[in-house]
Motif scaffolding. Structure first.
Motif, mmCIF file in Angstrom:
data_model
loop_
_atom_site.group_PDB
_atom_site.id
_atom_site.type_symbol
_atom_site.label_atom_id
_atom_site.label_comp_id
_atom_site.label_asym_id
_atom_site.label_seq_id
_atom_site.Cartn_x
_atom_site.Cartn_y
_atom_site.Cartn_z
ATOM 1 N N THR A 54 14.842 -0.639 -6.740
ATOM 2 C CA THR A 54 13.802 0.382 -6.652
ATOM 3 C C THR A 54 12.887 0.213 -7.845
ATOM 4 N N VAL A 55 11.637 0.627 -7.689
ATOM 5 C CA VAL A 55 10.693 0.568 -8.798
ATOM 6 C C VAL A 55 9.878 1.849 -8.819
ATOM 7 N N ASP A 56 9.743 2.435 -10.001
ATOM 8 C CA ASP A 56 8.906 3.616 -10.185
ATOM 9 C C ASP A 56 7.459 3.155 -10.286
ATOM 10 N N LEU A 57 6.609 3.620 -9.377
ATOM 11 C CA LEU A 57 5.227 3.142 -9.322
ATOM 12 C C LEU A 57 4.330 3.736 -10.395
ATOM 13 N N ASP A 100 7.914 2.847 0.726
ATOM 14 C CA ASP A 100 8.276 3.607 1.922
ATOM 15 C C ASP A 100 7.288 4.739 2.180
ATOM 16 N N THR A 101 7.503 5.482 3.266
ATOM 17 C CA THR A 101 6.543 6.505 3.666
ATOM 18 C C THR A 101 6.518 7.696 2.719
ATOM 19 N N GLY A 102 7.507 7.790 1.829
ATOM 20 C CA GLY A 102 7.519 8.846 0.822
ATOM 21 C C GLY A 102 6.972 8.408 -0.509
ATOM 22 N N GLY A 103 6.573 7.137 -0.626
ATOM 23 C CA GLY A 103 5.998 6.635 -1.863
ATOM 24 C C GLY A 103 6.992 5.969 -2.803
ATOM 25 N N GLN A 104 8.225 5.756 -2.366
ATOM 26 C CA GLN A 104 9.203 5.064 -3.193
ATOM 27 C C GLN A 104 8.999 3.557 -3.093
ATOM 28 N N GLY A 105 8.917 2.890 -4.238
ATOM 29 C CA GLY A 105 8.732 1.459 -4.253
ATOM 30 C C GLY A 105 10.047 0.707 -4.299
ATOM 31 N N THR A 124 0.812 -1.200 0.000
ATOM 32 C CA THR A 124 0.000 0.000 0.000
ATOM 33 C C THR A 124 0.850 1.257 0.000
ATOM 34 N N HIS A 125 0.509 2.173 -0.874
ATOM 35 C CA HIS A 125 1.139 3.490 -0.920
ATOM 36 C C HIS A 125 0.622 4.307 0.261
ATOM 37 N N PRO A 126 1.404 5.262 0.793
ATOM 38 C CA PRO A 126 0.911 6.095 1.887
ATOM 39 C C PRO A 126 -0.379 6.835 1.559
#
Length: 325
Positions: A207-210, A192-197, A150-152
């Motif tokens: 890392t993955v760009d959502l 993460d809490t900043g939206g980085q996947g 889940t994204h923040p």
């Protein structure tokens, strides 16, 4: 042989937990209150429909202070603030609201508070309440779904060998967003809490760009660690991974901390359980779901996991955190 769930198997969560996303939306909000359901039912803001009310109580809440230390005015008592769960440090957590704080292992189970997160098998998306120990089917999942998170902002994402998916809670549908370029067989997704996947695949962290699905290697985990099936990021932006057993005589997964800058892993401890394919960070607690249907509470200080419930024959392939973790 215990291997990370890759392309060959469909391996693979808020006060509202969020549907697994637990996107849950608004525990106690006017929008939810306005929904009309039959007696004995409640409106599920994640799936957008009326479901059987398994929570007990009158649905109107009890006056006074509940077991989580939250009174009717929304004030948190000292008892509620000082609770330490799962070995996580709850003393310096960000203020995510008293509604979130009301979700706890010692919470008042007769209250209206909705605490759920998403988990999934190879074929079905579920909502789990880890305190009332209930499970609810939401809908089917894309074929070959490895993991979800889940994204923040409440959006639920998933990954398959083919690409990145997003779940629309309103229409209960999955949409393919983008192929995962440059990576085969990812089996863990965490945000993460900043939206980085981030993605785990065997002994590597990416890392993955959502939005675009673009993938970039962070580094190898080292130490013989290999993703058992999931990674998760808690409120402190710490990345945790369930690692497959190392050595001929070890059968249980290990809890590993991953460095988000290098990918390097560091052992926190052995869990005492095998096949932890789902990890969830929710309400300051670290949960795990397993391939034999178990719900675990994991101590992030020692790595030890305690069984909270056995859901039977469900093979959990992944789990998602609550938006506020």
């Amino acid at each position: 042989m215990h291997l990370p769930r890759g392309g060959w198997s469909a391996s693979g969560a808020l006060c509202v937990l969020g549907a697994m996303v637990i996107a849950l939306g608004g525990c106690g909000s006017d929008e939810v209150e306005a929904q009309s359901c039959d007696p004995g039912e409640r409106f599920n803001p994640v799936s957008g429909r009326c479901v059987e009310d398994m929570r007990g109580g009158s649905g109107e809440g009890d006056a006074g202070v509940d077991d989580a230390g939250v009174d009717d005015a929304g004030n948190v008592s000292d008892a509620g603030e000082d609770a330490d769960v799962g070995g996580n440090d709850t003393g310096n957590l960000p203020d995510v609201g008293v509604v979130e704080d009301a979700c706890a292992l010692d919470m008042n189970l007769e209250s209206d508070v909705v605490c759920e997160f998403y988990a999934h098998s190879a074929s079905m998306l579920y909502l789990i309440d880890p305190f009332r120990l209930t499970i609810e089917e939401v809908r089917s999942v894309p074929e070959g779904l490895f993991d979800i998170d889940t994204h923040p902002d409440g959006r639920l994402f998933g990954i398959t060998a083919e690409g990145l998916y997003r779940f629309d809670a309103g229409s209960e549908s999955w949409a393919m967003m983008a192929p995962l370029s440059g990576l085969a067989n990812p089996n863990g997704l965490c945000i993460d809490t900043g939206g980085q996947g981030y993605l785990t695949s065997y002994d590597e962290l990416y890392t993955v760009d959502l939005e675009s699905g673009a993938v970039a290697l962070v580094g190898e985990t080292g130490g013989g660690f290999s993703s058992s099936g999931d990674c998760v990021i808690d409120k402190g932006n710490t990345i945790w991974m369930s690692s497959a057993p190392r050595g001929l005589f070890q059968s249980d997964d290990e809890l590993v901390w991953l460095n988000g800058d290098t990918g390097q892993g560091s052992l926190r401890g052995r869990t005492g359980h095998a096949d932890i394919y789902g990890l969830t960070a929710a309400w300051g607690i670290l949960f795990g779901t397993t391939g034999d249907g178990k719900l675990l509470r994991i101590n992030s200080t020692t790595g030890t996991a305690d069984e909270l419930h056995d859901f039977g024959d469900i093979v959990f392939n992944g789990a998602a955190s609550s938006p506020a973790r």
